[in-house]
Scaffold this motif. Structure first.
Motif, PDB file in Angstrom:
ATOM      1  N   GLY A 200      50.987  45.610  -6.248  1.00 56.46           N
ATOM      2  CA  GLY A 200      49.950  45.317  -5.123  1.00 56.46           C
ATOM      3  C   GLY A 200      49.323  44.016  -5.725  1.00 56.46           C
ATOM      4  N   HIS A 201      48.148  44.337  -6.402  1.00 61.87           N
ATOM      5  CA  HIS A 201      47.230  43.353  -6.804  1.00 61.87           C
ATOM      6  C   HIS A 201      48.189  42.391  -7.653  1.00 61.87           C
ATOM      7  N   THR A 202      49.140  42.884  -8.344  1.00 63.25           N
ATOM      8  CA  THR A 202      50.285  41.983  -9.062  1.00 63.25           C
ATOM      9  C   THR A 202      51.434  42.667  -8.900  1.00 63.25           C
TER      10      THR A 202
ATOM     11  N   THR B 112      47.630  46.155 -18.856  1.00 62.81           N
ATOM     12  CA  THR B 112      48.179  46.917 -17.550  1.00 62.81           C
ATOM     13  C   THR B 112      48.932  45.927 -16.669  1.00 62.81           C
ATOM     14  N   HIS B 113      48.285  44.578 -16.901  1.00 56.31           N
ATOM     15  CA  HIS B 113      49.217  43.499 -16.042  1.00 56.31           C
ATOM     16  C   HIS B 113      49.006  42.249 -16.781  1.00 56.31           C
ATOM     17  N   CYS B 114      49.398  41.322 -16.263  1.00 61.50           N
ATOM     18  CA  CYS B 114      49.413  39.915 -17.115  1.00 61.50           C
ATOM     19  C   CYS B 114      48.051  39.190 -17.033  1.00 61.50           C
ATOM     20  N   HIS B 115      47.168  39.497 -16.001  1.00 61.82           N
ATOM     21  CA  HIS B 115      46.066  38.382 -15.918  1.00 61.82           C
ATOM     22  C   HIS B 115      45.378  38.477 -17.100  1.00 61.82           C
ATOM     23  N   HIS B 116      44.754  37.177 -17.359  1.00 58.74           N
ATOM     24  CA  HIS B 116      44.253  36.717 -18.656  1.00 58.74           C
ATOM     25  C   HIS B 116      43.014  37.439 -18.945  1.00 58.74           C
ATOM     26  N   ASP B 117      42.280  38.115 -17.899  1.00 54.05           N
ATOM     27  CA  ASP B 117      40.999  38.961 -18.496  1.00 54.05           C
ATOM     28  C   ASP B 117      41.336  40.137 -18.966  1.00 54.05           C
ATOM     29  N   HIS B 118      42.760  40.472 -18.793  1.00 49.88           N
ATOM     30  CA  HIS B 118      42.964  41.875 -19.396  1.00 49.88           C
ATOM     31  C   HIS B 118      44.175  41.702 -20.495  1.00 49.88           C
ATOM     32  N   THR B 119      44.444  40.459 -20.808  1.00 52.52           N
ATOM     33  CA  THR B 119      45.340  40.265 -21.897  1.00 52.52           C
ATOM     34  C   THR B 119      45.095  38.999 -23.004  1.00 52.52           C
TER      35      THR B 119
ATOM     36  N   ALA C 293      43.330  50.157 -13.736  1.00 57.66           N
ATOM     37  CA  ALA C 293      43.220  48.691 -13.991  1.00 57.66           C
ATOM     38  C   ALA C 293      42.904  48.176 -12.719  1.00 57.66           C
ATOM     39  N   ASP C 294      43.266  46.956 -12.095  1.00 60.90           N
ATOM     40  CA  ASP C 294      43.037  46.379 -11.108  1.00 60.90           C
ATOM     41  C   ASP C 294      43.523  46.971  -9.581  1.00 60.90           C
ATOM     42  N   THR C 295      44.293  48.036  -9.822  1.00 58.10           N
ATOM     43  CA  THR C 295      44.782  48.801  -8.500  1.00 58.10           C
ATOM     44  C   THR C 295      44.043  49.370  -7.454  1.00 58.10           C
TER      45      THR C 295
HETATM   46 ZN   LIG Z   1      44.015  41.336 -12.407  1.00 56.46          ZN
END
Ligand SMILES: [Zn+2]
Length: 239
Positions: free
Chosen positions: A139-141, A65-72, A158-160
């Motif tokens: 927004g978040h990223t 959903t986005h690049c952050h390490h806790d998602h990827t 996701a984190d939105t």
């Molecule tokens: Zn995030």
């Protein structure tokens, strides 16, 4: 162990081990995972999949959903998966843009399983009865996407968007203004269930989005006030 929770027909929440993110499994003609948590939580993910009689090798597709390490960061646990992501996410991962990914700052390896296919605004991703429309929600990223299932009125946010309109962190590539733009975009759709990247699910979607926008507008006012105070202090210290 937190067991996988059926949150909609054929959609399972694989609850997060804190501080990482939730994963969601969609079972249809293939097994799709939305976000991967981190590599260190391999055993936790293996156990959760095993309770559904699946192994890591059974995951066919993964959507970041986005690049952050806790998602990827857990992507490499799924060797057979085709990885999907927004182009901005794919480029950050490809060029190991740690300022945005935030792996090394937690002494974790950078995500190693890179996107194979791109998902852009308006694209659809289908599995079984579900057809998800990609909504780019900066927004978040700046690389965040939400996935909307219009017929079933389900949004992977996701984190939105989090429960009760609690604002997400605005991280390096994001901005509050962009997030308000994204909220207004989401407000155009009929959504009955929000499945976020962290925390509880949200069913009061209309109220949640209104509250989130209000909270963000307040945050801008607070930040601006703080900036004015700091500027005054700086001005005084100069003379
Ligand atoms: Zn995030």
């Amino acid at each position: 162990m937190h067991k996988p929770k059926l949150v909609a027909p054929n959609i399972y929440l694989l609850p997060a081990l804190k501080p990482s993110a939730h994963c969601y499994l969609i079972r249809g003609e293939k097994n799709t995972l939305i976000d991967t948590s981190i590599k260190d939580y391999r055993d936790h993910i293996v156990q959760q999949l095993a309770s559904l009689e699946l192994t890591l090798d059974d995951i066919d597709d993964v959507i970041y959903t986005h690049c952050h390490h806790d998602h990827t960061g857990g992507g490499e646990l799924f060797p057979n998966a085709t990885i999907y992501a927004h182009p901005l996410c794919a480029f950050k991962l490809r060029y190991q843009d740690e300022n945005c990914i935030h792996s090394l700052k937690y002494q974790l390896p950078l995500p190693a399983h890179l996107p194979d296919k791109l998902l852009e605004e308006g694209d659809t991703y289908t599995n079984g009865d579900y057809s998800f429309t990609v909504i780019h929600t900066p927004g978040h990223t700046d690389d965040s996407i939400c996935l909307l299932e219009k017929n079933h009125k389900i949004l992977f946010s996701a984190d939105t968007v989090f429960v009760k309109g609690i604002p997400p962190l605005i991280t390096d590539s994001g901005s509050i203004g962009s997030l308000i733009y994204s909220i207004e975009k989401l407000q155009q759709y009929d959504i009955e269930l929000i499945l976020p990247g962290h925390g509880p699910l949200e069913k009061n979607v209309v109220e949640c989005l209104i509250k989130l926008k209000e909270n963000l507008i307040k945050k801008i006012a607070q930040d601006n006030k703080k900036t004015i105070e700091e500027a005054k202090k700086w001005q005084k210290s100069r003379y």
